[in-house]
Design a protein around this motif. Structure first.
Motif, PDB file in Angstrom:
ATOM      1  N   ILE A  83      44.238  -7.426  14.484  1.00 28.72           N
ATOM      2  CA  ILE A  83      45.428  -7.431  13.633  1.00 28.72           C
ATOM      3  C   ILE A  83      45.936  -8.867  13.528  1.00 28.72           C
ATOM      4  O   ILE A  83      46.796  -9.295  14.311  1.00 28.72           O
ATOM      5  CB  ILE A  83      46.539  -6.517  14.180  1.00 28.72           C
ATOM      6  CG1 ILE A  83      46.028  -5.083  14.355  1.00 28.72           C
ATOM      7  CG2 ILE A  83      47.747  -6.517  13.232  1.00 28.72           C
ATOM      8  CD1 ILE A  83      47.065  -4.116  14.891  1.00 28.72           C
ATOM      9  N   ALA A  88      49.405  -8.478   9.177  1.00 27.62           N
ATOM     10  CA  ALA A  88      50.533  -7.635   9.561  1.00 27.62           C
ATOM     11  C   ALA A  88      51.757  -7.953   8.719  1.00 27.62           C
ATOM     12  O   ALA A  88      52.520  -7.056   8.336  1.00 27.62           O
ATOM     13  CB  ALA A  88      50.853  -7.825  11.048  1.00 27.62           C
ATOM     14  N   LYS A 129      52.789  -3.443  13.478  1.00 27.50           N
ATOM     15  CA  LYS A 129      51.624  -2.779  12.884  1.00 27.50           C
ATOM     16  C   LYS A 129      51.072  -1.723  13.834  1.00 27.50           C
ATOM     17  O   LYS A 129      50.701  -0.614  13.404  1.00 27.50           O
ATOM     18  CB  LYS A 129      50.552  -3.818  12.551  1.00 27.50           C
ATOM     19  CG  LYS A 129      49.302  -3.228  11.900  1.00 27.50           C
ATOM     20  CD  LYS A 129      49.615  -2.581  10.551  1.00 27.50           C
ATOM     21  CE  LYS A 129      48.365  -2.032   9.886  1.00 27.50           C
ATOM     22  NZ  LYS A 129      48.671  -1.362   8.599  1.00 27.50           N
TER      23      LYS A 129
END
Length: 319
Positions: A83, A88, A129
């Protein structure tokens, strides 16, 4: 005792650099999937080689399957992704209704400037996220391979830190929602990893104090990795052992074997001392994992660690 493997929806795995926390995170993912759980493995720092170790291709920022039917027909699936903070941020803008073209421009150009002015924001975006993935029931279990210990606490502290300085708006909303996830053991718990050595154990105790006591994040059993096996025979001198097996040793062989035995006794004594120190400092049960004599872990080694996690009876746990 295996229920702890899937006790929480999100497990954040952290430890001092070099203690094997990423490997333990992968072993946890494998053990849970073997029991039928659908697992999402998130590599926050995108450490190379983890996708291959888990039986698939390299991990990137796209959710993809590494293994299906892990361990047999009744097994679950292991998926993985990283991520990046920029992604994000873009996903967050999309969640807030910002259009595609503007979103891409904003996420590419604005994040470095905004993050520089808002310490902890990048960490919060990544945690946000993860929170969205957990809330959407993306997987039965989300394993988060967190940054090393020196960065793990700031990573997890970002939500409470920003809640203290941001008084209103979407950043505060995100921080509060992330804090709610971190404080709920049904949604998120931390798995801490150390080696049976003084400095890593000290850092584990400090991290456990900060996460468990200060931030209120519930802790799973503490994992002491790469432990030497007990060898009762080390208490017997090489000469005595040779006589009991009717073997004659040369003086040089006796000397070499005695040096090796002394080293083994010293390592085991140090190991016991550090595990006892950890047990005295913290109330959580302790799991020990075996030391694997290999320069590079492969899938077979990970299977051994997953089996050890799944079959472990934590020290201090109720039998």
């Amino acid at each position: 005792m295996t229920d702890w493997l899937t006790q929480s929806s999100v497990v954040v795995v952290a430890g001092k650099g070099g203690v094997g926390s990423s490997t333990v995170a992968a072993a946890h993912a494998l053990a849970a999937a073997q029991q039928g759980a659908d697992v999402l493995f998130i590599a926050v720092d995108g450490r190379p080689g983890m996708g291959e170790l888990l039986g698939g291709r390299e991990i990137n920022d796209r959710d993809h399957v590494l293994q299906r039917k892990v361990g047999g027909p009744g097994g679950g699936t292991i998926r993985a992704r990283s991520i990046p903070a920029e992604q994000a941020f873009g996903d967050y803008l999309e969640l807030k209704g910002v259009g595609g073209l503007l979103r891409r421009a904003a996420s590419a150009a604005s994040l470095p400037m905004i993050a520089a002015a808002t310490p902890g924001l990048e960490h919060l975006l990544v945690l946000g996220k993860i929170k969205e993935l957990e809330r959407d029931k993306t997987a039965d279990l989300i394993i988060v391979d967190a940054p090393p210990a020196g960065h793990a606490a700031p990573f997890l502290r970002s939500a409470s830190g920003l809640s203290d300085v941001v008084k209103s708006g979407p950043v505060l909303d995100q921080a509060q929602e992330v804090s709610e996830m971190l404080a709920d053991p049904a949604r998120c718990m931390a798995l801490l990893v150390a080696l049976p050595e003084e400095t890593p154990i000290t850092e584990m105790i400090e991290l456990a104090n900060e996460l468990g006591d200060d931030l209120g994040i519930s802790l799973l059993p503490l994992v002491v990795n790469a432990c030497w096996p007990d060898r009762p025979g080390l208490d017997k001198s090489p000469a005595m052992a040779a006589r009991s097996h009717k073997i004659k040793l040369s003086a040089s062989a006796k000397s070499s074997l005695e040096s090796a035995a002394a080293f083994g006794r010293s390592r085991l004594a140090q190991q016991r001392e550090q595990i006892e120190r950890l047990a005295t400092a913290r109330a959580e049960p302790i799991i020990t994992l075996p030391r694997l004599a290999t320069p590079r872990l492969d899938a077979a080694d990970l299977e051994l660690l997953a089996d050890a996690l799944a079959s472990a009876v934590p020290i201090g746990a109720t039998q």
